[in-house]
Design an enzyme around this catalytic site. Sequence first.
Site, short mmCIF file in Angstrom:
data_model
loop_
_atom_site.label_atom_id
_atom_site.label_comp_id
_atom_site.label_asym_id
_atom_site.label_seq_id
_atom_site.Cartn_x
_atom_site.Cartn_y
_atom_site.Cartn_z
CB VAL A 52 -0.93 0.02 1.24
CG1 VAL A 52 -1.70 1.33 1.31
CG2 VAL A 52 -1.89 -1.16 1.21
CB ALA A 66 4.86 2.49 0.88
CE LYS A 67 5.47 -1.31 7.99
NZ LYS A 67 6.39 -0.42 8.74
N GLY A 68 4.19 -2.93 3.23
CA GLY A 68 3.85 -4.15 2.51
C GLY A 68 3.84 -5.33 3.45
CG ASP A 81 7.54 -3.82 9.80
OD1 ASP A 81 7.86 -2.76 10.35
OD2 ASP A 81 6.51 -4.43 10.11
#
Length: 425
Positions: free
Chosen positions: A69, A114-116, A155
């Site tokens: 995202v 963003a992050k995934g 992460d």
Amino acid sequence: MSTVNPAVTLDQEINPWEAQSARFEFAARKLNLDPGLWKVLSSPAREIIVHFPVSMDDGRIEMFTGFRVQHSIARGPAKGGIRFSPDVNLDEVRALASWMTWKCAVVNIPFGGAKGGVICDPTTMSKGELERMTRRYTSEIIDFIGPEKDVPAPDVNTNEQTMAWIMDTYSMHMGHTVTSVVTGKPLNIGGSRGRLEATGRGVEVVCGESLRYLNMPIEGCRVVIQGFGNVGSNAARLMMEQGYKIVGISEKDGGLSNPNGIDIHQLIAYKQRNGTTLGFNGAEATPSEELIVSDCDILIPAATENVITSRNADKIKARIVVEGANGPTTAVADEILAEKRIFVVPDILANAGGVTASYFEWVQDRQGYFWKEAIVNDQLETILRDSFEDVVRYSEAHNVNNRIAAYMLAIDRVAFTIKQRGIYA
Ligand code: NAD
């Protein structure tokens, strides 16, 4: 005025996207944010969901679901980690992506958010399976990442090795080595000195600034830390070296306490040898739930989300809470902590040391010139001290708590950029 809807259920309370939205809306209202910009900033710019196959060691084909995202690219390339976990979901990734936008804006570095994540249980997968899954996930999102587009990082349950695989996969597709596509890489392939302990160092810096602001001494200051992973153990070590007394450490499998201070160097060595902090003889075994509400000056949640909720916030005895983890406090708990006049350093400031060092890594990769560790640490400390100062001044000027001040500062910066750039038609 309250950040939360009084009818909120516990499920809603711990939904990270709801938590993010509650703070965003409160801060946006305080800022009198233009309704159009409000709409732009309250939804992610791009949400990618991929379902992809991986060949497992026993010959089976398994399907995995991954997300990426991108909440905003207004201030620069999107930036944010990738997590591997069985409970990753779109709401969580959305919330984490928007927190990255606010975090990068609070520390004023030129990135969006963003992050995934990939839904998987890495503890049950072999190294080969993890590598194949990482490479396939990378190829599924390859059109959307890149040094100028979106720069992933480690992460939960991802690390330097994961970043090396992503960098290699991306580079194979490009036909040349592109180190700046990810940060948090091993040192010999474009990683930055100081990156590994940067988040813990940032936590230590904002603890020091909080004490200075509240006129409290470091000497004898009692600290409880939840989580003894990357963030928690590095913060604990750096703080012990500065003269803090680390009186409690809690981990997933149990906690430890010692009113005279735990020797963190010994505990780190013990965990490296045994893979757990359980059984360490320099402290007493203490249930983790007790430690979070125990008597101390600084509480550092540095493990995971939703650990300070409406169920335990009123029992917290710390004078200062410094959020090493992302989203450890729910919006309902925020209000309880505020009533108790607990000084909270919010996640988007407290754990921003990681992304700040990632920014330095990206700059060094693009320069092809690598800095000495002292320079990385020095620049990191300057950015965090200045950002702390910006947030507390904003909080005083607008008569809001530090979290809302940090959100207001961040939203204001991102909104201003969007206004200057204009809306592309
Ligand atoms: P990590 O996996 O290295 O460590 C997490 C530790 O927390 C583990 O030791 C685990 O046993 C412990 N833990 C998990 N649940 C717990 C619970 N309920 N009670 C007590 N202990 C628990 O992860 P990390 O990199 O240290 O990240 C921790 C948090 O900080 C996450 O929220 C992450 O998103 C955030 N964060 C990390 C970075 C970074 O650079 N690593 C940067 C910004 C934010």
